[in-house]
Write a protein that holds these residues in place. Structure first.
Motif: not given
Length: 88
Positions: A11-14, A33-40, A60-64, A68-71
């Motif tokens: 999980v990384d916005d870059h 196998s790695i999936d990528i998420a660029t937003t929370a 530091q994710m811009p949308d959350l 809070e994301l971790y929780s």
């Protein structure tokens, strides 16, 4: 030595950093196998659909906010989380 297939979520916005890290880790461990998420939001959707053995999380994710994301991820059943961030 052979490894069983393992699924991780990065999980990384870059996107360029996430792609490079994903490729590097996959080269080091072909059974990974790695999936990528660029937003929370994308990360939360992906953990609803897939069980990951590890989530690598940017602080530091811009949308959350990260806490809070971790929780929310913990409430969804994510057990193992590693922080990978340029933030001190």
């Amino acid at each position: 030595m052979s490894f069983r297939e393992t699924k991780w979520l990065l999980v990384d916005d870059h996107a360029m950093f996430a792609d490079a890290l994903s490729i590097t880790l996959s080269m080091l461990r072909p059974s990974l196998s790695i999936d990528i998420a660029t937003t929370a939001q994308a990360a939360l959707e992906q953990i609803q659909d897939t069980q990951y053995e590890l989530v690598i999380l940017d602080l530091q994710m811009p949308d959350l906010p990260c806490i809070e994301l971790y929780s929310q991820m913990k409430r969804s059943g994510t057990d193992a989380t590693m922080i990978c961030s340029a933030v001190f």
